[in-house]
Design a protein around this motif. Sequence first.
Motif, short mmCIF file in Angstrom:
data_model
loop_
_atom_site.label_atom_id
_atom_site.label_comp_id
_atom_site.label_asym_id
_atom_site.label_seq_id
_atom_site.Cartn_x
_atom_site.Cartn_y
_atom_site.Cartn_z
N HIS A 167 0.80 -1.22 0.00
CA HIS A 167 0.00 0.00 0.00
C HIS A 167 0.84 1.28 0.00
CE1 HIS A 167 -3.72 -2.22 0.61
NE2 HIS A 167 -3.05 -2.98 1.46
N PHE A 168 1.95 1.26 0.70
CA PHE A 168 2.80 2.45 0.81
C PHE A 168 4.27 2.03 0.75
CE2 PHE A 168 -1.09 3.62 3.11
CZ PHE A 168 -1.40 4.83 2.50
N ARG A 169 5.01 2.64 -0.14
CA ARG A 169 6.43 2.30 -0.27
C ARG A 169 7.33 3.19 0.60
NH1 ARG A 169 7.32 -1.70 -3.33
NH2 ARG A 169 6.01 -2.21 -5.10
N THR A 170 6.87 4.41 0.86
CA THR A 170 7.69 5.33 1.66
C THR A 170 6.85 5.98 2.75
OG1 THR A 170 7.23 7.31 0.34
CG2 THR A 170 9.05 5.90 -0.43
N LYS A 171 7.55 6.48 3.73
CA LYS A 171 6.89 7.19 4.81
C LYS A 171 6.27 8.50 4.31
CE LYS A 171 8.16 8.52 9.42
NZ LYS A 171 9.21 8.45 10.43
N ASP A 172 6.90 9.11 3.32
CA ASP A 172 6.34 10.33 2.75
C ASP A 172 5.01 10.07 2.05
OD1 ASP A 172 8.39 11.83 3.74
OD2 ASP A 172 9.44 12.08 1.83
N GLU A 173 4.85 8.89 1.45
CA GLU A 173 3.56 8.53 0.85
C GLU A 173 2.48 8.42 1.93
OE1 GLU A 173 3.81 4.97 -1.51
OE2 GLU A 173 5.22 5.86 -2.93
N ILE A 174 2.85 7.85 3.06
CA ILE A 174 1.90 7.76 4.18
C ILE A 174 1.56 9.15 4.69
CG2 ILE A 174 1.49 6.86 6.51
CD1 ILE A 174 3.58 4.69 5.85
N LEU A 175 2.57 10.00 4.83
CA LEU A 175 2.35 11.36 5.29
C LEU A 175 1.37 12.09 4.36
CD1 LEU A 175 2.97 13.78 7.15
CD2 LEU A 175 4.95 14.26 5.67
N ALA A 176 1.57 11.96 3.06
CA ALA A 176 0.67 12.60 2.10
C ALA A 176 -0.77 12.10 2.28
CB ALA A 176 1.16 12.37 0.67
N ILE B 268 -2.23 13.61 5.52
CA ILE B 268 -2.61 15.01 5.32
C ILE B 268 -3.90 15.08 4.51
CG2 ILE B 268 -1.97 17.17 4.16
CD1 ILE B 268 0.99 16.46 4.95
N GLU B 269 -3.99 14.30 3.44
CA GLU B 269 -5.21 14.28 2.62
C GLU B 269 -6.43 13.86 3.45
OE1 GLU B 269 -6.99 11.77 -1.15
OE2 GLU B 269 -4.82 12.06 -1.03
N SER B 270 -6.23 12.85 4.30
CA SER B 270 -7.31 12.38 5.16
C SER B 270 -7.75 13.47 6.14
CB SER B 270 -6.86 11.13 5.92
OG SER B 270 -7.82 10.73 6.86
N ARG B 271 -6.79 14.17 6.72
CA ARG B 271 -7.12 15.26 7.65
C ARG B 271 -7.88 16.38 6.95
NH1 ARG B 271 -2.06 16.30 11.81
NH2 ARG B 271 -2.00 14.20 12.72
N LEU C 288 11.93 19.87 10.43
CA LEU C 288 12.60 18.89 9.57
C LEU C 288 12.89 19.45 8.18
CD1 LEU C 288 10.42 15.74 10.45
CD2 LEU C 288 12.78 16.22 11.22
N ARG C 289 12.39 20.64 7.91
CA ARG C 289 12.46 21.23 6.57
C ARG C 289 11.89 20.26 5.54
NH1 ARG C 289 15.07 25.95 7.08
NH2 ARG C 289 16.69 26.17 8.64
N HIS C 290 10.80 19.64 5.94
CA HIS C 290 10.17 18.62 5.09
C HIS C 290 9.39 19.30 3.96
CE1 HIS C 290 7.76 15.23 3.82
NE2 HIS C 290 8.58 14.45 4.52
N PRO C 291 9.51 18.79 2.74
CA PRO C 291 8.82 19.42 1.61
C PRO C 291 7.29 19.36 1.71
CG PRO C 291 9.90 17.38 0.92
CD PRO C 291 10.36 17.66 2.32
N ALA C 292 6.73 18.53 2.57
CA ALA C 292 5.27 18.43 2.70
C ALA C 292 4.70 19.45 3.67
CB ALA C 292 4.88 17.02 3.15
N ARG C 293 5.53 20.28 4.28
CA ARG C 293 5.01 21.26 5.24
C ARG C 293 3.93 22.16 4.65
NH1 ARG C 293 4.86 26.13 6.83
NH2 ARG C 293 6.27 26.91 5.26
N PRO C 294 4.11 22.69 3.42
CA PRO C 294 3.02 23.52 2.87
C PRO C 294 1.69 22.76 2.76
CG PRO C 294 5.03 23.83 1.60
CD PRO C 294 5.27 22.68 2.54
N GLU C 295 1.75 21.50 2.39
CA GLU C 295 0.52 20.70 2.31
C GLU C 295 -0.10 20.51 3.70
OE1 GLU C 295 3.33 19.87 0.63
OE2 GLU C 295 2.57 20.31 -1.39
N ALA C 296 0.74 20.37 4.71
CA ALA C 296 0.24 20.15 6.07
C ALA C 296 -0.50 21.38 6.61
CB ALA C 296 1.39 19.78 7.01
#
Length: 196
Positions: free
Chosen positions: A46-55, A58-61, A114-122
């Motif tokens: 279902h998920f290959r990376t932790k970033d896929e789970i994070l996305a 965020i989408e679920s939230r 973490l300077r994570h690229p998903a911060r704007p999406e969060a």
Amino acid sequence: MVLSTSTREQIVAAADRLFYEHGFAHTSFTAIADAVGISRGNFYYHFRTKDEILAAVIESRVESTRGMLRQWETGAADPAERIRRFIRIVLTNGADIRDFGCPVGTLTAELAKLRHPARPEATAVFTLFRRWLAEQFTALGHASTADEKALHVLAFSQGVATLANAFGDEDFVHREVDRLEDWLAVQLRPADRFPQ
């Protein structure tokens, strides 16, 4: 026992809770797989990376927040009552907030560190709340200051959530909710009319 939700949905729900309670950086694939009760192989299907789970979290939230706002729209015809429902969210979710902070605020703060690229999406949930609150203030006749007032209410919720988490003081949360509801009542008063 067969659960009605799909394995993917169970993974997202478990990851969401673990990210909230332990943080994104401190939540492993193993912890999520164990929480769902599946093998790592099934997990990777279902998920290959932790970033896929994070996305997905965020989408679920975002979708969950949209659903809550729709319920508030249909459940309260009055924009002031809708704003009150938002103000009271720190009471509704009080136990979790005292234990773990605000789920939106803690995730965006962690991703920023973490300077994570998903911060704007969060921050999308904050953006939803901001726009929705501004719409309510506009409906109350405050179009020119609607965004300012929306940010004031958001800042209140984040500040109260942070201090509730720091001090665990439920009385403080109730006092602050009462104060913001008093502030809202002032916003609802008609403007003084001066003789021409």
